[in-house]
Design a protein around this motif. Structure first.
Motif, PDB file in Angstrom:
ATOM      1  N   GLU A 108       0.813  -1.217   0.000  1.00  0.00           N
ATOM      2  CA  GLU A 108       0.000   0.000   0.000  1.00  0.00           C
ATOM      3  C   GLU A 108       0.853   1.277   0.000  1.00  0.00           C
ATOM      4  O   GLU A 108       0.345   2.351  -0.315  1.00  0.00           O
ATOM      5  CB  GLU A 108      -0.941   0.018   1.214  1.00  0.00           C
ATOM      6  CG  GLU A 108      -0.217   0.098   2.552  1.00  0.00           C
ATOM      7  CD  GLU A 108      -1.166   0.295   3.723  1.00  0.00           C
ATOM      8  OE1 GLU A 108      -2.350   0.609   3.483  1.00  0.00           O
ATOM      9  OE2 GLU A 108      -0.702   0.163   4.871  1.00  0.00           O
ATOM     10  N   TYR A 109       2.142   1.161   0.340  1.00  0.00           N
ATOM     11  CA  TYR A 109       3.023   2.325   0.337  1.00  0.00           C
ATOM     12  C   TYR A 109       3.458   2.718  -1.069  1.00  0.00           C
ATOM     13  O   TYR A 109       3.942   3.839  -1.280  1.00  0.00           O
ATOM     14  CB  TYR A 109       4.277   2.044   1.170  1.00  0.00           C
ATOM     15  CG  TYR A 109       4.111   2.219   2.664  1.00  0.00           C
ATOM     16  CD1 TYR A 109       3.054   1.621   3.342  1.00  0.00           C
ATOM     17  CD2 TYR A 109       5.021   2.960   3.401  1.00  0.00           C
ATOM     18  CE1 TYR A 109       2.913   1.753   4.710  1.00  0.00           C
ATOM     19  CE2 TYR A 109       4.891   3.101   4.772  1.00  0.00           C
ATOM     20  CZ  TYR A 109       3.829   2.495   5.422  1.00  0.00           C
ATOM     21  OH  TYR A 109       3.693   2.632   6.776  1.00  0.00           O
ATOM     22  N   LEU A 110       3.355   1.815  -2.013  1.00  0.00           N
ATOM     23  CA  LEU A 110       3.863   2.093  -3.351  1.00  0.00           C
ATOM     24  C   LEU A 110       2.948   3.077  -4.071  1.00  0.00           C
ATOM     25  O   LEU A 110       1.736   2.868  -4.147  1.00  0.00           O
ATOM     26  CB  LEU A 110       3.968   0.792  -4.161  1.00  0.00           C
ATOM     27  CG  LEU A 110       4.960  -0.243  -3.626  1.00  0.00           C
ATOM     28  CD1 LEU A 110       4.918  -1.498  -4.487  1.00  0.00           C
ATOM     29  CD2 LEU A 110       6.373   0.327  -3.590  1.00  0.00           C
ATOM     30  N   PRO A 111       3.512   4.163  -4.620  1.00  0.00           N
ATOM     31  CA  PRO A 111       2.697   5.129  -5.357  1.00  0.00           C
ATOM     32  C   PRO A 111       1.946   4.460  -6.503  1.00  0.00           C
ATOM     33  O   PRO A 111       2.528   3.711  -7.285  1.00  0.00           O
ATOM     34  CB  PRO A 111       3.743   6.125  -5.890  1.00  0.00           C
ATOM     35  CG  PRO A 111       4.905   6.001  -4.960  1.00  0.00           C
ATOM     36  CD  PRO A 111       4.932   4.555  -4.555  1.00  0.00           C
ATOM     37  N   GLY A 112       0.638   4.696  -6.550  1.00  0.00           N
ATOM     38  CA  GLY A 112      -0.155   4.150  -7.650  1.00  0.00           C
ATOM     39  C   GLY A 112      -0.793   2.807  -7.367  1.00  0.00           C
ATOM     40  O   GLY A 112      -1.534   2.282  -8.211  1.00  0.00           O
ATOM     41  N   LEU A 113      -0.536   2.224  -6.182  1.00  0.00           N
ATOM     42  CA  LEU A 113      -1.118   0.926  -5.871  1.00  0.00           C
ATOM     43  C   LEU A 113      -2.267   1.126  -4.880  1.00  0.00           C
ATOM     44  O   LEU A 113      -2.068   1.165  -3.674  1.00  0.00           O
ATOM     45  CB  LEU A 113      -0.063  -0.028  -5.300  1.00  0.00           C
ATOM     46  CG  LEU A 113      -0.382  -1.524  -5.421  1.00  0.00           C
ATOM     47  CD1 LEU A 113       0.888  -2.358  -5.306  1.00  0.00           C
ATOM     48  CD2 LEU A 113      -1.386  -1.993  -4.375  1.00  0.00           C
ATOM     49  N   GLY A 114      -3.483   1.272  -5.426  1.00  0.00           N
ATOM     50  CA  GLY A 114      -4.657   1.501  -4.600  1.00  0.00           C
ATOM     51  C   GLY A 114      -5.395   0.218  -4.281  1.00  0.00           C
ATOM     52  O   GLY A 114      -4.974  -0.883  -4.662  1.00  0.00           O
ATOM     53  N   PRO A 115      -6.537   0.317  -3.564  1.00  0.00           N
ATOM     54  CA  PRO A 115      -7.293  -0.871  -3.134  1.00  0.00           C
ATOM     55  C   PRO A 115      -7.738  -1.784  -4.278  1.00  0.00           C
ATOM     56  O   PRO A 115      -7.685  -3.009  -4.156  1.00  0.00           O
ATOM     57  CB  PRO A 115      -8.506  -0.262  -2.412  1.00  0.00           C
ATOM     58  CG  PRO A 115      -8.054   1.087  -1.971  1.00  0.00           C
ATOM     59  CD  PRO A 115      -7.110   1.557  -3.030  1.00  0.00           C
ATOM     60  N   LYS A 116      -8.184  -1.208  -5.409  1.00  0.00           N
ATOM     61  CA  LYS A 116      -8.648  -2.036  -6.526  1.00  0.00           C
ATOM     62  C   LYS A 116      -7.488  -2.837  -7.130  1.00  0.00           C
ATOM     63  O   LYS A 116      -7.636  -4.018  -7.447  1.00  0.00           O
ATOM     64  CB  LYS A 116      -9.303  -1.166  -7.588  1.00  0.00           C
ATOM     65  CG  LYS A 116     -10.652  -0.595  -7.172  1.00  0.00           C
ATOM     66  CD  LYS A 116     -11.294   0.189  -8.301  1.00  0.00           C
ATOM     67  CE  LYS A 116     -12.659   0.728  -7.884  1.00  0.00           C
ATOM     68  NZ  LYS A 116     -13.299   1.516  -8.971  1.00  0.00           N
ATOM     69  N   THR A 117      -6.334  -2.177  -7.274  1.00  0.00           N
ATOM     70  CA  THR A 117      -5.170  -2.877  -7.814  1.00  0.00           C
ATOM     71  C   THR A 117      -4.698  -3.957  -6.853  1.00  0.00           C
ATOM     72  O   THR A 117      -4.308  -5.055  -7.273  1.00  0.00           O
ATOM     73  CB  THR A 117      -4.024  -1.878  -8.083  1.00  0.00           C
ATOM     74  OG1 THR A 117      -4.493  -0.871  -8.981  1.00  0.00           O
ATOM     75  CG2 THR A 117      -2.817  -2.575  -8.688  1.00  0.00           C
ATOM     76  N   TYR A 118      -4.748  -3.668  -5.566  1.00  0.00           N
ATOM     77  CA  TYR A 118      -4.356  -4.652  -4.550  1.00  0.00           C
ATOM     78  C   TYR A 118      -5.232  -5.896  -4.644  1.00  0.00           C
ATOM     79  O   TYR A 118      -4.734  -7.031  -4.618  1.00  0.00           O
ATOM     80  CB  TYR A 118      -4.459  -4.016  -3.164  1.00  0.00           C
ATOM     81  CG  TYR A 118      -4.188  -4.962  -2.018  1.00  0.00           C
ATOM     82  CD1 TYR A 118      -2.905  -5.418  -1.750  1.00  0.00           C
ATOM     83  CD2 TYR A 118      -5.226  -5.399  -1.191  1.00  0.00           C
ATOM     84  CE1 TYR A 118      -2.657  -6.287  -0.695  1.00  0.00           C
ATOM     85  CE2 TYR A 118      -4.988  -6.264  -0.132  1.00  0.00           C
ATOM     86  CZ  TYR A 118      -3.703  -6.706   0.104  1.00  0.00           C
ATOM     87  OH  TYR A 118      -3.460  -7.568   1.138  1.00  0.00           O
ATOM     88  N   GLN A 119      -6.544  -5.691  -4.767  1.00  0.00           N
ATOM     89  CA  GLN A 119      -7.448  -6.831  -4.876  1.00  0.00           C
ATOM     90  C   GLN A 119      -7.207  -7.622  -6.157  1.00  0.00           C
ATOM     91  O   GLN A 119      -7.307  -8.848  -6.180  1.00  0.00           O
ATOM     92  CB  GLN A 119      -8.909  -6.358  -4.811  1.00  0.00           C
ATOM     93  CG  GLN A 119      -9.342  -5.859  -3.436  1.00  0.00           C
ATOM     94  CD  GLN A 119      -9.178  -6.908  -2.350  1.00  0.00           C
ATOM     95  OE1 GLN A 119      -9.433  -8.102  -2.559  1.00  0.00           O
ATOM     96  NE2 GLN A 119      -8.753  -6.466  -1.170  1.00  0.00           N
ATOM     97  N   LYS A 120      -6.869  -6.928  -7.235  1.00  0.00           N
ATOM     98  CA  LYS A 120      -6.568  -7.606  -8.493  1.00  0.00           C
ATOM     99  C   LYS A 120      -5.317  -8.479  -8.345  1.00  0.00           C
ATOM    100  O   LYS A 120      -5.261  -9.609  -8.845  1.00  0.00           O
ATOM    101  CB  LYS A 120      -6.367  -6.570  -9.603  1.00  0.00           C
ATOM    102  CG  LYS A 120      -6.228  -7.165 -11.003  1.00  0.00           C
ATOM    103  CD  LYS A 120      -5.884  -6.098 -12.034  1.00  0.00           C
ATOM    104  CE  LYS A 120      -7.018  -5.113 -12.223  1.00  0.00           C
ATOM    105  NZ  LYS A 120      -6.705  -4.156 -13.333  1.00  0.00           N
TER     106      LYS A 120
END
Length: 390
Positions: A320-332
Motif C-alpha cells: 500500500e506504500y507504493l505510489p499508484g497501488l490503490g485498493p482495486k489494484t491490490y485486490q486484483k
C-alpha cells in the motif's frame, strides 16, 4: 527445514464483545479477522498477537477451538488454517530503576500458561482488559515469571523515543533494569535496522526481530522475518531465536529506517530538523523536540563490531506504500497471486505486467531489491516513498 514468514507483534482493536482492547487499534482488528487476514491474504505462517492476556481474547480463542476452527499444538501455539498464533502480551514496565516506561513482549506456549499469566498480571495491573497496560513491579520480576511459565521475553521497539528500552528506559545499559540472560531476542522497531543496532556491543548476543506493531489489518506484515523452522510452533520459534540445530532467522524484512516516524530529531510542531542537543526549535521556538533514533544510537555506540554473521536485512515496504497501488489494484493482485507474500517474493516481472501496469510492476521488483527513493521521517511523522529521486 521450511522457510516460514513470521510477524510477532500484532494488536487487537476490539474483543468478541466489541469492547476496545488496544484503544488506538482499528475496530476491524479482531482476533478472528487477524487470523483470517494473516492466513488468506497475507500468507504469513506465524503471527504473535500480543493482547492474549485479555480474558475476552482468550474466550474467543476457546470459542474457535470449540467450533473446530482452531486447535492447540502440542509444540505450543494455536493453529488456524495455514497460520499459527503465538500467544503474547505487550506490557509497560516502569519500575524504580527505569528512566521512563518501556514496552516488552511476553510470549507463552499455550492457553493454560497464558491464563496463569493473566491471573498473575491482574494483581499487578489496573486494567487487565486493555493492551499495553502498566505493570506494577520490576522488569526482572516480570522476566522471572515469564520464564517460570516457559515463555519468551523480548523488549519491544527498543529505540523509539517513547516507551522503549533505549529510548526511554535506561541511561546506558539494559542491565540497569533487566536480566540480560533472560532476554530471547530484541525487536528493532521501524526506525532502526540491524546495522544501526549492532553499533551497541551489548546487543551482539541477541537475535533481532522485525515486526509490524500492527494497529490495523492492512499493517500486518509491515515488517516481518523469514525463519528456518521445521513447522510453525512455539517450540520451533524458541529454537529459531536461539539458532539451535539449523533453526534461525534467515532474512529480516523491514522498512528503510528513514521511513520510521522517529528516525531523526525534529521539532514536533513544525517538523524542522534540529540537533540532538537542541532544547528549542530555531524555526518556531517550540520546546517540543522529539529525539531521533539515529542520534540516540550514535550516543550509545561503543565502536565494537559484532563477531557474528547477521541475517540479511532487506529494506521493504507494504504494497500500500507504493505510489499508484490503490485498493482495486491490490485486490486484483490478490486475485491472481493469492497472498501478499506471493506478490512480494514470488511473482515475476513478466507475471506482474499481465495484471498491472509496467511502471507499478517495476516498483514491486525494485522494492524487492531495496531500490526505493525515500524522504526521511521524524517527530511522529512517517517518511515517504517517492516516485523518483528528488
Amino acid at each position: 527445514m521450511n522457510q516460514l514468514f513470521a510477524d510477532l507483534h500484532i494488536h487487537i482493536g476490539r474483543d468478541m464483545y466489541d469492547k476496545p482492547v488496544k484503544i488506538t487499534g482499528a475496530k476491524q482488528l479482531t482476533l478472528t479477522n487477524i487470523l483470517l487476514e494473516s492466513s488468506r491474504n497475507k500468507g504469513i505462517e506465524l503471527i504473535g498477537i500480543i493482547d492474549c492476556h485479555v480474558p475476552a481474547v482468550q474466550e474467543e480463542i476457546i470459542r474457535l477451538i470449540n467450533e473446530g476452527l482452531a486447535y492447540e499444538l502440542e509444540e505450543g501455539g494455536i493453529r488456524f488454517e495455514r497460520t499459527t498464533l503465538i500467544l503474547g502480551s505487550e506490557i509497560e514496565v516502569y519500575d524504580e530503576h527505569c528512566q521512563g516506561p518501556i514496552h516488552v513482549l511476553c510470549f507463552l506456549p499455550n492457553l493454560h500458561a497464558m491464563e496463569e499469566f493473566t491471573a498473575w498480571l491482574a494483581k499487578r495491573m489496573k486494567n487487565i482488559t486493555l493492551s499495553s497496560q502498566r505493570y506494577y513491579g520490576t522488569g526482572k520480576a516480570l522476566q522471572y515469571k515469564v520464564k517460570e511459565l516457559g515463555g519468551l521475553f523480548i523488549p519491544a521497539h527498543i529505540f523509539t523515543p517513547f516507551k522503549s528500552l533505549y529510548g526511554k528506559g535506561v541511561k546506558h545499559s539494559l542491565s540497569e533494569i533487566l536480566d540480560a540472560d533472560l532476554i530471547d531476542a530484541m525487536e528493532l522497531g521501524l526506525s532502526s535496522d540491524t546495522m544501526l543496532a549492532d553499533q551497541i556491543s551489548e546487543l551482539h548476543r541477541y537475535t533481532f526481530v522485525t515486526n509490524s506493531d500492527a494497529h490495523s489489518l492492512a499493517k500486518i506484515g509491515r515488517e516481518y522475518q523469514e525463519m528456518n523452522m521445521k513447522e510453525a510452533s512455539f517450540q520451533e520459534l524458541n529454537l529459531a531465536l536461539h539458532e539451535v540445530d539449523g533453526r534461525r532467522i534467515s532474512r529480516n524484512f523491514g522498512m528503510d529506517p528513514r521511513l520510521g516516524k522517529y528516525h531523526s530529531t525534529v521539532c514536533s510542531q513544525c517538523f524542522t530538523p534540529v540537533s540532538y542537543s537542541a532544547s528549542t526549535c530555531p524555526t518556531c521556538g517550540s520546546k517540543k523536540i522529539i529525539r531521533g533514533v539515529i542520534e540516540r544510537i550514535e550516543e550509545l555506540s561503543d565502536g565494537v563490531k559484532p563477531n557474528r554473521e547477521r541475517p540479511t536485512y532487506q529494506y521493504q515496504v507494504p504494497l500500500e506504500y507504493l505510489p499508484g497501488l490503490g485498493p482495486k489494484t491490490y485486490q486484483k493482485l490478490l486475485k491472481n497471486f493469492y497472498t501478499e507474500m506471493n506478490i512480494i517474493h514470488k511473482a515475476t516481472f513478466e507475471q506482474l505486467i499481465e495484471v498491472i501496469p509496467d511502471k507499478l510492476a517495476r516498483s514491486i521488483v525494485d522494492m524487492r531489491k531495496g531500490n526505493l527513493f525515500v524522504r526521511k521521517g521524524g517527530g511522529g511523522r512517517y517518511g515517504k516513498i517517492l516516485p523518483e529521486e528528488l
